[in-house]
Structures are given as C-alpha cells and as structure tokens.
Design an enzyme around this catalytic site. Structure first.
Site, PDB file in Angstrom:
ATOM      1  N   HIS A 251       0.831  -1.220   0.000  1.00 38.45           N
ATOM      2  CA  HIS A 251       0.000   0.000   0.000  1.00 38.45           C
ATOM      3  C   HIS A 251       0.864   1.267   0.000  1.00 38.45           C
ATOM      4  CE1 HIS A 251      -3.899  -2.065   0.877  1.00 38.45           C
ATOM      5  NE2 HIS A 251      -3.105  -2.941   1.444  1.00 38.45           N
TER       6      HIS A 251
ATOM      7  N   ASN B  47     -10.348  -2.730   2.529  1.00 42.44           N
ATOM      8  CA  ASN B  47     -10.039  -2.724   1.092  1.00 42.44           C
ATOM      9  C   ASN B  47     -11.318  -2.488   0.298  1.00 42.44           C
ATOM     10  OD1 ASN B  47      -7.280  -3.229   1.247  1.00 42.44           O
ATOM     11  ND2 ASN B  47      -7.485  -5.443   0.987  1.00 42.44           N
TER      12      ASN B  47
ATOM     13  N   HIS C 131      -3.809   1.068  12.114  1.00 45.99           N
ATOM     14  CA  HIS C 131      -3.587  -0.174  12.857  1.00 45.99           C
ATOM     15  C   HIS C 131      -4.929  -0.806  13.166  1.00 45.99           C
ATOM     16  CE1 HIS C 131      -2.377  -3.147  15.602  1.00 45.99           C
ATOM     17  NE2 HIS C 131      -2.323  -2.442  16.713  1.00 45.99           N
TER      18      HIS C 131
ATOM     19  N   TYR D 295       0.682  -4.321  12.061  1.00 44.98           N
ATOM     20  CA  TYR D 295       0.543  -2.877  11.800  1.00 44.98           C
ATOM     21  C   TYR D 295       1.347  -2.012  12.764  1.00 44.98           C
ATOM     22  CZ  TYR D 295      -2.741  -4.026   8.192  1.00 44.98           C
ATOM     23  OH  TYR D 295      -3.285  -4.525   7.041  1.00 44.98           O
TER      24      TYR D 295
HETATM   25 FE1  HDE Z   1      -2.587  -4.847   5.387  1.00 45.04          FE
HETATM   26  N1  HDE Z   1      -0.759  -4.095   5.886  1.00 45.04           N
HETATM   27  N2  HDE Z   1      -1.956  -6.686   5.886  1.00 45.04           N
HETATM   28  N3  HDE Z   1      -4.349  -5.650   4.757  1.00 45.04           N
HETATM   29  N4  HDE Z   1      -3.211  -3.049   4.847  1.00 45.04           N
HETATM   30  C1  HDE Z   1      -0.375  -2.821   5.759  1.00 45.04           C
HETATM   31  O1  HDE Z   1       0.752  -1.591   7.413  1.00 45.04           O
HETATM   32  C2  HDE Z   1      -0.866  -6.958   6.619  1.00 45.04           C
HETATM   33  C3  HDE Z   1      -4.699  -6.947   4.783  1.00 45.04           C
HETATM   34  C4  HDE Z   1      -4.462  -2.704   4.432  1.00 45.04           C
HETATM   35  O2  HDE Z   1      -3.110   3.482   4.025  1.00 45.04           O
HETATM   36  C5  HDE Z   1       0.955  -2.536   6.396  1.00 45.04           C
HETATM   37  O3  HDE Z   1       1.108   0.599   7.866  1.00 45.04           O
HETATM   38  C6  HDE Z   1      -0.805  -8.360   6.932  1.00 45.04           C
HETATM   39  C7  HDE Z   1      -6.105  -7.118   4.583  1.00 45.04           C
HETATM   40  C8  HDE Z   1      -4.489  -1.318   4.070  1.00 45.04           C
HETATM   41  O4  HDE Z   1      -1.500   3.264   5.489  1.00 45.04           O
HETATM   42  C9  HDE Z   1       1.336  -3.889   7.003  1.00 45.04           C
HETATM   43  C10 HDE Z   1      -1.904  -8.910   6.323  1.00 45.04           C
HETATM   44  C11 HDE Z   1      -6.586  -5.852   4.408  1.00 45.04           C
HETATM   45  C12 HDE Z   1      -3.207  -0.845   4.298  1.00 45.04           C
HETATM   46  C13 HDE Z   1       0.170  -4.754   6.615  1.00 45.04           C
HETATM   47  C14 HDE Z   1      -2.630  -7.849   5.679  1.00 45.04           C
HETATM   48  C15 HDE Z   1      -5.474  -4.953   4.511  1.00 45.04           C
HETATM   49  C16 HDE Z   1      -2.433  -1.937   4.787  1.00 45.04           C
HETATM   50  C17 HDE Z   1       1.960  -1.877   5.497  1.00 45.04           C
HETATM   51  C18 HDE Z   1      -2.315 -10.373   6.298  1.00 45.04           C
HETATM   52  C19 HDE Z   1      -8.020  -5.420   4.134  1.00 45.04           C
HETATM   53  C20 HDE Z   1      -2.699   0.555   4.046  1.00 45.04           C
HETATM   54  C21 HDE Z   1       2.037  -0.427   5.945  1.00 45.04           C
HETATM   55  C22 HDE Z   1      -2.721 -10.850   7.523  1.00 45.04           C
HETATM   56  C23 HDE Z   1      -8.925  -5.722   5.200  1.00 45.04           C
HETATM   57  C24 HDE Z   1      -2.955   1.446   5.208  1.00 45.04           C
HETATM   58  C25 HDE Z   1       1.260  -0.380   7.148  1.00 45.04           C
HETATM   59  C26 HDE Z   1      -2.480   2.844   4.882  1.00 45.04           C
HETATM   60  C27 HDE Z   1      -1.086  -1.837   5.168  1.00 45.04           C
HETATM   61  C28 HDE Z   1       0.087  -6.033   6.985  1.00 45.04           C
HETATM   62  C29 HDE Z   1      -3.805  -8.072   4.924  1.00 45.04           C
HETATM   63  C30 HDE Z   1      -5.634  -3.533   4.354  1.00 45.04           C
HETATM   64  C31 HDE Z   1       2.661  -4.464   6.574  1.00 45.04           C
HETATM   65  C32 HDE Z   1       0.257  -9.059   7.716  1.00 45.04           C
HETATM   66  C33 HDE Z   1      -6.902  -8.417   4.592  1.00 45.04           C
HETATM   67  C34 HDE Z   1      -5.697  -0.539   3.547  1.00 45.04           C
HETATM   68  O5  HDE Z   1       1.403  -3.827   8.393  1.00 45.04           O
END
Ligand code: HDE
Length: 749
Positions: free
Chosen positions: A101, A174, A365, A388
C-alpha cells in the site's frame, strides 16, 4: 472555459499574519462547532508568508544563494553550518515507503451516525446522530511503489481513522470484501509473489507475471479473491466510486455486554464505476495520478465524496448457520442473506495541507479499536494485529509515531510509556510506573462504566495446533457465485483480464495449473481463457496444493474441496446493479475549435452544470477560442495535453469552421473513436456529426446522441445517456473475448 465550482477551500488557504490559516471554512466544514482534529493539527501548522527565512535553530538567514567559501573561487568551508544543516536535512528527507500500500492518497472528513446504534454497540461515535466524528481516509494500491500508477489492476486500500472521543478507531479495509489468503502467515508469500520479481525488479505495479500466478496456481484458497481482482472492481473510475469493506468479521458489544458479529461496508453515493482495461493502461501513461487528482479536485470543487456506512449483523447463535465460516476471510456474507443496514455517512471535505506530514505519515492499525467493538478469531485478522504496529517501527523510525500530529488521538493520552527516538511529550513528575503511591496511583484505570476498554470474554478451550479448520476448505463455491453474479459484459471482462494476465506468464505449466483451477470455478470461463491462450484445460488438478502437510497429517485434509455448495447469485455483487448517480461530478470533454456555435455549446454546458457534471474544452490550441458570433471561451486543454481516456463523455458542438479546424488534427478523430471504443456517451450537434463520421463512429449506436436544432433536447438526451456510465452493447462478442481486432468502424457508418 473553466467550469470549476467556487473554490471553497482555496479561500480558506489564505495565510494570516500569525502563521495559521484563516480557517473559517475549515472550522465550519460541517461540524457546527470546532472540529477537534482540525484544532489539534493546527498546533503543528506553519506558514511562511510574511516571515524571515531562518535556520532550524531560528537564526535569520542573510544569504541563501551562496555557500561560505575561501574566496569567491575557493573551496567551501567546513564552517558553513547553514550549508551543512540544509544539506543534512535534505539527505534524510526520505523514509521507507510502506511495504504494501505504498502508493496512496488521503483526505480529511467526518462521520455521522443516522441513529443511535446503542442496541448493538456502546461505541461512543455510534450513539448520537448530532455528533460529527473527524476522520482521515487513505486510499491506496497494494503492489506498486510510491511513484507507481494509480490505474494498476490491483486491490485498493480503504483505510479510515476515526478520531473518536474515546480514542482512535481504525477501520483498515479494502475495496474488495475478501482476501487471497486465510492465514496471516502466508502474507509475505503472496506479497513477495505479486511484487516485482527479485532478480530484475520487473514488472512494477502489475500482477501479470510468473511469480504471482505461480503462487496463485498452487494456492486455491485465493480463487474467490482472484475473481474480484480480475473483475473491473480492480480498475475503479475513482476512489469516490468504489465500495469499502472491513473484510474480517468483527464484534459489536453493547452496554449490557451482549456481543454480535458484524461486517463493515462503505457504500459510495456516486455508485460503483470502473474504467475498462485498455483505458486503464492508457491513463497510466497520460495521467498516472488520475485517482489522486480526481479525489483532490473533487474536494477542491466542493463535490465532497460521500459513503454510507453499512453493517451486516449476525447473532452469535447464528454463527454456524452458513455454508461457510464467518471467520474465513476468503468469504463474504451475501447481502441477500444478511442485508447491509446503512447506519451513517462519511463525507470527505478537506484536502491535506501537506502530503508527507499527513498522507505519508499516517499510521493505521487494525488494533486501534474503541469500547463497543472487538475482534474475532479470523486468523488473518489475528496476524494483522501484530503487523501494523510492528511495521511502523521501521517506517516511522521508533515507538513514538502515535505522537505525529496526524496519528494523535483527540482523546487525552496519559500512561507510563516513556522515551524512545523523537519523543515529543514532556512527561512531568516522578513516576512512570503502575502501581505507584507517589502520584496517588495516577494515571488510574477506568472502570467499564467510564469507557474502560475490556476485551470480550470469549470462551476458548482448545489444543495448540498448526491446522486449518475444515470449515475453511471450500475454496470455489463463492468464487463461482461471484462469477455467476456478474453481467455478461462483466464476465467477459474477467475472461479478458485472465487472458491478459496469464498471457504475460512465460512458464507454460503455470498457465495450465491456472486453467485447472479456473475450471473448478466455471467450466465456460476456463474454456474461454484456455482458447485465448491456445491451450486445453488439464483433466485434473495438479498436486500438491496447500503444501504444508505435517508428517503425521492426512494430505487429503489439506486439499481444497470441489465446489459443492450452489450459492446461486448475489445481484449486489454486480457493478451494473449499483450505478448510483453516474452524471454528478463527471467530466465531459467539449471538442471545440475557432468558429464554434455558441448556442450549441452553452445549452449543453448549462445542462451539464445543472446536473452536477463538469464541461471542459479541448481544442486544437491553448488560449482562447472565438465562436461564430464572436463569443470567446478559454481552452482548458489542447488536443496534445488531453486525451479521451481522461474524460467520461465527449461532446462536439456545432460550427462548420470549428469542425474544419478540429479535422485538421488527427488527434480529434482519435479522441472520439477512443471514447466510442470505451463505450462512453458521445454527443454531436449539427456539423459536429461530421467529426464523428470522419472518425468512423456509427451515429446510430447506443449512447451516440446527435441533434440539429433543438440543443436543449439534445442535452437532455445526452445526460440521460450518461446515466448508464457506459454503453456496453457496443462491445461486440468478438471484441469481448479479445484477440480479434475491433471491427472496421468506418465501414459500419
Ligand atoms: Fe494490510 N498491511 N496486511 N491488509 N493493509 C499494511 O501496514 C498486513 C490486509 C491494508 O493506508 C501494512 O502501515 C498483513 C487485509 C491497508 O497506510 C502492514 C496482512 C486488508 C493498508 C500490513 C494484511 C489490509 C495496509 C503496510 C495479512 C483489508 C494501508 C504499511 C494478515 C482488510 C494502510 C502499514 C495505509 C497496510 C500487513 C492483509 C488492508 C505491513 C500481515 C486483509 C488498507 O502492516
């Protein structure tokens, strides 16, 4: 001709002498009283108007043009502390981009509940319809790096930070309601697979390459999400025209402690709309900031984007009544089974002041929740709870990122967390531990009756085990339901997307494995994709799948089940059933040259403005254009600086001389032909029809509106046609499936 509406926010940007904004409209941006988050951010704002240039230490600078040298041709002196400060700061201006993202756009706004949700949740921001809770939203793509195109085929992040009076609540969702994987342990794998390949860092912001499809072809639980990502949902027309989903099942807890399951939704008031894939690829070249610009301009124009907040609520006793597991993030609860109740509205009404300070530094987060909301055991959700916070330590450089203004809660913060890099808070007093007597036990714990957070006391009695529940094993039924719920046009777009993506895959066995998986979803789909790839569908699924079989385990229990449950169709899943208002805020290109007919231009412009759309002139040259009666309009774009893919519809006003000058430019015929091929509404008045004919646009086709004298009626018909968003009937069956060239349009006129 500039058709922007009155620029509400730019007025508010006038600096004042005390360094803060003259922020009448910011204060009243829909809050009645003062927005607490605007007040909070104001503490850190800086504006330079009327001020001396200083160093970071506050020393006034006399010469910012020359470094300090030994003689005017001599070496720069080490002593030049001003030079060193400036360069050092510059050298360290970058922070790591988000690992996923990375590419995003943000906006401020507010949320308001329609009526009290006390029956379901004690969350403070969901009780009082008169309360406006400030929000900051960040939309993003997932795979691309920070500078990549907005129009990649990808999932869009939809992350909302609610600054509630009880602390921050982050709904990190999402625009697609399911995910590729069921267990967070697999996240690095799926992301490594989709990111540019590690040896050559190709391709950027694209899933159409071997490693992604290699992983997917071995990972059948991704098939439901794959259907969504191959659909037009993955190439939205605008952030303002896409849904948002919390994905996981959460819990609502009411004052009495009663819990219910809840799924969160965002429903855009402008309806659901996408571009077509050919258009997306061209926009990526013409304007890679297309979505960012669209959001920014809509807010500057006062066209504030709005979403209704929806919830699907399930009683705890009904947890096991579905054909799927509520804890499985690869499944939705179809809206036809549990309706989405629309319980409030979010409005985005203010652009950030500084991209880095706000959009880049915001840290979401999933674990930021407030009393009245709680988690479930969805294994993806559980893993995210770790990720997060952890990721910010590297990205934002330490444990104090909650103090960055955009992340700061408006609820007061008092605790014994101390120190660390870049600590801003000056904690006073002697104690930084609990319990203490020296400070009378402060800060003290809050009782539940004082909004103290208590986790839902879910009963757990289980063995520690690395295993999936068999209730997670049906990977195909909902993928099939999604495909069957699409209109024919949408299904054809999925076929084309898969042909494109798998066509870019270079390793034949990966393509074949994918065909075998697609056949589990829908045989016709698989056949059409196979035809495009010149392959046949393999007779059986290649083994092994979901490969982590423990030594003492039964391999079969890790294999996907064939689609057994017929889930029928869910009309809510088709974008054509969610058109909303497809005219409001849309951009219409007026192709105009000198000698245009004033009446035909003004009638259409006026009608569009009344309907809430925007009219913009695209002309052979910049500057002003003179009509046949001598009226002048400004050219907003030249044919070189604009392209039809950047507009929603095209109109060619009357005027023989205007048409002649347009026809001297190849770009003008390309413009209308491309709009035609992308199924957009096209209009022409009087001589304007000649341009359509010269381009080979058949004037009798759906969504091609022509008229001679009654320009008012022409405008009304044009706007009605725009309401459909696109005229899909123009996509002939050959063009839908891809390989054959578009028919010779000129021949059909
Ligand atoms: Fe994320 N995801 N994600 N994700 N995600 C991040 O956090 C992660 C997942 C989502 O505009 C990271 O601050 C794991 C689902 C958004 O700043 C990180 C898993 C959904 C954003 C991270 C998922 C999301 C992130 C990278 C699997 C929809 C952007 C930077 C378990 C429900 C937020 C950060 C923004 C960002 C981890 C799966 C949505 C690495 C481990 C499912 C919208 O922490």
């Amino acid at each position: 001709m500039s058709t922007r509406k009155n620029d509400k926010t730019s007025k508010s940007k006038k600096p004042t002498t005390n360094g803060s904004r003259a922020n009448g409209s910011r204060r009243n941006a829909g809050y009645g009283a003062v927005d607490p988050k605007i007040e909070d951010l104001a503490k850190n704002m800086e504006e330079s108007a009327g001020e001396f240039l200083t160093s970071d230490q506050g020393i006034r600078i006399n010469d910012n043009q020359n470094s300090l040298k030994a003689g005017n041709r001599g070496p720069t002196l080490m002593e030049d502390f001003l030079f060193r400060e400036k360069i050092t700061h510059f050298d360290h201006e970058r922070i790591p981009e988000r690992v996923v993202h990375a590419r995003g756009s943000g906006a401020h706004g507010y949320f308001q509940v329609y009526e009290s949700m006390a029956q379901y949740t004690k969350a403070g921001f969901l009780q009082d319809p008169s309360l406006r809770t400030p929000v900051f939203v960040r939309f993003s793509t997932v795979a691309g790096s920070r500078g990549s195109t907005d129009l990649a085929r990808d999932v869009r992040g939809f992350a909302v930070k609610f600054y509630t009076q009880e602390g921050n609540f982050d709904l990190v969702g999402n625009n697609i309601p399911v995910f590729f994987i069921q267990d967070a342990l697999k996240f690095p794998d799926v992301i490594h697979a989709v990111k540019p390949e590690p040896h050559n860092e190709i391709p950027q912001a694209a899933s159409a390459h071997d490693t992604f499809w290699d992983f997917i072809s071995l990972f059948p639980e991704s098939m439901h999400m794959v259907m969504w990502v191959m659909s037009d949902r993955a190439i939205p027309r605008s952030f303002r025209m896409m849904e948002g989903f919390g994905v996981h099942t959460f819990r609502f807890i009411n004052e009495a402690g009663k819990a219910r399951f809840v799924k969160f939704h965002w429903k855009p008031l402008l309806g659901l709309h996408s571009v077509v894939w050919d258009e997306a690829q061209k926009i990526s070249g013409k304007d890679p900031d297309f979505h960012r610009r669209d959001l920014w301009e809509a807010i500057e124009n006062g066209d504030y984007p709005e979403w209704e907040f929806g919830v699907q609520i399930v009683e705890e006793r009904d947890e096991h009544k579905f054909d799927f597991d509520l804890l499985d993030p690869t499944k939705i609860i179809p809206e036809e089974i549990v309706p989405v109740q629309r319980i409030g509205k979010m409005t985005l009404n203010r652009n950030p002041d500084n991209f880095f300070a706000e959009t880049e530094q915001v840290a979401f987060h999933l674990g930021n929740i407030v009393p009245g909301i709680d988690f479930t055991n969805d294994p993806l959700l559980q893993g995210r709870l770790f990720s997060y916070l952890d990721t910010q330590l590297t990205r934002l450089g330490g444990p104090n990122f909650h103090e960055i203004p955009i992340n700061r809660s408006v609820a007061p913060v008092h605790n014994n967390n101390r120190d660390g890099f870049m600590r801003q808070t000056i904690n006073r007093g002697r104690t930084s531990y609990d319990p203490n007597s020296l400070r009378g036990g402060c800060p003290f714990q809050a009782g539940m009756d004082m909004s103290g957070f208590t986790s839902y006391a879910e009963r757990i009695d289980a063995q520690k085990i690395r295993e999936r529940s068999p209730s997670f094993f049906d990977h195909f039924s909902q993928a099939t339901m999604f495909f069957n719920s699409q209109s024919e046009v949408e299904q054809n777009h999925i076929v084309k997307a898969l042909r494109f993506e798998l066509g870019k895959v270079e390793t034949p066995p990966i393509r074949e494995r994918m065909l075998a998986l697609l056949a589990q979803v829908d045989k016709t789909l698989a056949k059409k994709v196979a035809d495009g790839l010149g392959l046949t569908i393999p007779a059986k699924l290649d083994m092994p799948m979901n490969m982590s079989v423990p030594a003492d385990g039964d391999p079969k229990k890790f294999q996907p089940k064939r689609a057994k449950v017929d889930m029928g169709v869910s009309p809510a899943l088709s974008m054509v059933n969610n058109l909303g208002d497809a005219v409001k805020t849309r951009k219409v290109a007026f192709l105009v040259g000198d000698g245009f007919d004033e009446l035909s231009l003004m009638e259409m412009k006026q009608a569009l403005l009344t309907a809430g759309a925007q009219a913009m002139t695209v002309a052979p040259h910049l500057g002003v254009l003179t009509g046949q009666e001598g009226e002048v309009v400004k050219a907003d774009f030249s044919l070189l600086t604009a392209s039809s893919v950047l507009f929603d519809a095209v109109y060619v006003p009357d005027g023989q001389a205007s048409i002649q000058s347009l026809m001297q430019e190849n770009e003008s015929t390309n413009f209308v032909l491309e709009a035609y091929r992308h199924c957009k509404t096209i209009g022409a008045a009087g001589a304007g029809v000649e341009l359509l004919r010269a381009a080979g646009v058949p004037v009798s086709e759906a969504g091609v509106i022509v008229g001679d004298e009654d320009f008012e009626a022409l405008a009304a018909e044009f706007i009605e046609a725009m309401r459909l968003h696109r005229h899909w009937s123009r996509e002939s069956s050959e063009t839908q499936t891809g390989e054959q060239p578009l028919k010779n349009l000129a021949a059909t006129t």
